[in-house]
Structure formats: C-alpha cells, structure tokens
Design a protein around this motif. Structure first.
Motif, PDB file in Angstrom:
ATOM      1  N   LEU A   1       0.834  -1.203   0.000  1.00 31.80           N
ATOM      2  CA  LEU A   1       0.000   0.000   0.000  1.00 31.80           C
ATOM      3  C   LEU A   1       0.869   1.253   0.000  1.00 31.80           C
ATOM      4  O   LEU A   1       0.596   2.211  -0.734  1.00 31.80           O
ATOM      5  CB  LEU A   1      -0.921  -0.023   1.224  1.00 31.80           C
ATOM      6  CG  LEU A   1      -2.048   0.978   1.267  1.00 31.80           C
ATOM      7  CD1 LEU A   1      -2.979   0.815   0.060  1.00 31.80           C
ATOM      8  CD2 LEU A   1      -2.833   0.826   2.557  1.00 31.80           C
ATOM      9  N   GLY A   2       1.930   1.243   0.790  1.00 34.91           N
ATOM     10  CA  GLY A   2       2.856   2.381   0.827  1.00 34.91           C
ATOM     11  C   GLY A   2       3.523   2.613  -0.525  1.00 34.91           C
ATOM     12  O   GLY A   2       3.648   3.760  -0.972  1.00 34.91           O
TER      13      GLY A   2
ATOM     14  N   SER B   1       1.967   6.772  -6.721  1.00 31.56           N
ATOM     15  CA  SER B   1       0.905   7.679  -7.171  1.00 31.56           C
ATOM     16  C   SER B   1       1.283   9.135  -6.918  1.00 31.56           C
ATOM     17  O   SER B   1       1.063   9.997  -7.772  1.00 31.56           O
ATOM     18  CB  SER B   1      -0.412   7.369  -6.453  1.00 31.56           C
ATOM     19  OG  SER B   1      -0.868   6.096  -6.802  1.00 31.56           O
ATOM     20  N   LEU B   2       1.854   9.406  -5.750  1.00 38.07           N
ATOM     21  CA  LEU B   2       2.266  10.775  -5.438  1.00 38.07           C
ATOM     22  C   LEU B   2       3.397  11.257  -6.344  1.00 38.07           C
ATOM     23  O   LEU B   2       3.381  12.394  -6.826  1.00 38.07           O
ATOM     24  CB  LEU B   2       2.679  10.880  -3.965  1.00 38.07           C
ATOM     25  CG  LEU B   2       1.549  10.775  -2.943  1.00 38.07           C
ATOM     26  CD1 LEU B   2       2.104  10.709  -1.523  1.00 38.07           C
ATOM     27  CD2 LEU B   2       0.568  11.923  -3.093  1.00 38.07           C
ATOM     28  N   VAL B   3       4.371  10.396  -6.570  1.00 32.86           N
ATOM     29  CA  VAL B   3       5.476  10.752  -7.469  1.00 32.86           C
ATOM     30  C   VAL B   3       4.938  10.984  -8.877  1.00 32.86           C
ATOM     31  O   VAL B   3       5.314  11.956  -9.549  1.00 32.86           O
ATOM     32  CB  VAL B   3       6.573   9.658  -7.453  1.00 32.86           C
ATOM     33  CG1 VAL B   3       7.585   9.872  -8.565  1.00 32.86           C
ATOM     34  CG2 VAL B   3       7.265   9.621  -6.104  1.00 32.86           C
TER      35      VAL B   3
ATOM     36  N   ILE C   1       7.788   8.774 -18.487  1.00 32.86           N
ATOM     37  CA  ILE C   1       8.037   8.828 -17.039  1.00 32.86           C
ATOM     38  C   ILE C   1       7.035   7.939 -16.293  1.00 32.86           C
ATOM     39  O   ILE C   1       7.388   7.226 -15.354  1.00 32.86           O
ATOM     40  CB  ILE C   1       7.940  10.276 -16.537  1.00 32.86           C
ATOM     41  CG1 ILE C   1       8.994  11.141 -17.193  1.00 32.86           C
ATOM     42  CG2 ILE C   1       7.997  10.354 -15.021  1.00 32.86           C
ATOM     43  CD1 ILE C   1      10.279  11.315 -16.478  1.00 32.86           C
ATOM     44  N   ASN C   2       5.780   7.984 -16.717  1.00 35.37           N
ATOM     45  CA  ASN C   2       4.724   7.183 -16.096  1.00 35.37           C
ATOM     46  C   ASN C   2       5.069   5.701 -16.182  1.00 35.37           C
ATOM     47  O   ASN C   2       4.934   4.961 -15.206  1.00 35.37           O
ATOM     48  CB  ASN C   2       3.388   7.495 -16.783  1.00 35.37           C
ATOM     49  CG  ASN C   2       2.223   6.825 -16.126  1.00 35.37           C
ATOM     50  OD1 ASN C   2       2.056   5.618 -16.268  1.00 35.37           O
ATOM     51  ND2 ASN C   2       1.414   7.591 -15.437  1.00 35.37           N
TER      52      ASN C   2
ATOM     53  N   ALA D   1       7.617   0.534  -9.379  1.00 36.98           N
ATOM     54  CA  ALA D   1       6.678   0.156  -8.314  1.00 36.98           C
ATOM     55  C   ALA D   1       6.351  -1.333  -8.391  1.00 36.98           C
ATOM     56  O   ALA D   1       6.326  -2.026  -7.365  1.00 36.98           O
ATOM     57  CB  ALA D   1       5.397   0.998  -8.412  1.00 36.98           C
ATOM     58  N   LEU D   2       6.102  -1.830  -9.593  1.00 36.44           N
ATOM     59  CA  LEU D   2       5.802  -3.258  -9.759  1.00 36.44           C
ATOM     60  C   LEU D   2       6.972  -4.120  -9.291  1.00 36.44           C
ATOM     61  O   LEU D   2       6.775  -5.120  -8.590  1.00 36.44           O
ATOM     62  CB  LEU D   2       5.460  -3.571 -11.219  1.00 36.44           C
ATOM     63  CG  LEU D   2       5.194  -5.031 -11.539  1.00 36.44           C
ATOM     64  CD1 LEU D   2       3.929  -5.511 -10.825  1.00 36.44           C
ATOM     65  CD2 LEU D   2       5.068  -5.248 -13.039  1.00 36.44           C
TER      66      LEU D   2
END
Length: 176
Positions: free
Chosen positions: A22-23, A29-31, A71-72, A79-80
C-alpha cells in the motif's frame, strides 16, 4: 482451518507485507502526480516561441503527452518491481532475464532505436503536433498521437494510420 485462522493469517500478511505494498502504491501515485505537474509547468515555461497561441498549445500538449508517458511507464515499472517481492515473487531471475532479453533486443532492434531517434527530432524540431493536419507517406489526416516510437494519424474516412517515426521521410503540414 476455521474462518478465524484465515482471518489471522490475512491480518498477519497485511501487517507484514500489505502495508508495504500500500505504501509503495501511494508513493508511486504521489510521485506520478508530482512529476505530471512538474513536467507540465516545466514544458509550459520552456515553450516561449513566437508563434500563434494555438501552435504553442499543440506543442505543449504533444511534449507533455510524450514525456509524461515515458516517465509514467518508468514509475509504475519500478513500483511493480518493488511490489513483487512483497507477494513472495523473487525478482532476481526476472531482472536477469530482462538484462539478457534487453541485450538481444538491443542488438536486433535498430529499427526501434531509429524510431526513437526520429521521434526525438520530430519533437525537438516541432515538425508537427497533436491536432495538426499533415500528409505523411501519402497519408493525409489529423495527428492523433505522437510517441517517441510512432505517429498516429486519423484520415477523413476515420481510418487510423500508425506510422513508425523512422519511416517518416517527408512531412507536409498545413500552416497555421
């Protein structure tokens, strides 16, 4: 195993791994959100050409779409790769395989590299932008999307044409 045992196991897993997952998702998401705002502001400030306002908007939209897309992809790939170990998946073989595959693809992918290089020059030179009416490779239509690898045109019959950037030799654009 009774339902309380399953609940305890799920709670134990969530406390050990779920909070980390979750973190990671929240931070990614924030980045992602921050970089979208940063890229948008940066490109808007960067484009100071003495051309029509509509032309500037097209250039800004095209550059934002292209760079934010790249970038996305990077953010969510990282993250994955951070989440997989929390799910009990060893990523060492995945990373090793990606390295070997990357080497093989790199040797065989001169067309893809040429597409990327051509895409960079199309964007840097401002040859055309999203929304422009162009003629590329005898295909006349409106530019729907530009990535570093391809340009997508929509013709008057609503046909979608996907053209690799390295195949674009001559561009005719209706002037503003």
């Amino acid at each position: 195993m009774d339902k309380y045992g399953i609940f305890e196991k799920l709670l134990e897993w969530f406390l050990a791994h779920g909070i980390k997952v979750l973190g990671i998702l929240i931070v990614a998401s924030l980045v992602d959100w921050f970089l979208k705002i940063f890229i948008t502001k940066f490109i808007q400030n960067l484009v100071k050409e003495k051309v029509s306002e509509e032309r500037k908007k097209k250039k800004v939209a095209t550059l934002i779409s292209t760079f934010y897309g790249a970038i996305n992809f990077i953010i969510w790939s990282i993250a994955l790769l951070m989440i997989l170990p929390e799910l009990g998946i060893n990523i060492t073989p995945i990373l090793a395989s990606l390295g070997i595959v990357g080497l093989a693809v790199g040797m065989a992918a001169k067309d893809i590299i040429a597409d990327f290089i051509s895409g960079i020059f199309i964007l840097l030179e401002g040859q055309y932008y999203i929304g422009d009416e162009v003629n590329i490779s005898n295909i006349e239509g409106q530019v729907q999307e530009i990535t570093l690898r391809k340009t997508i045109l929509k013709d008057k019959d609503n046909m979608i044409h996907i053209i690799p950037n390295s195949q674009i030799k001559i561009v005719s654009r209706k002037s503003d």
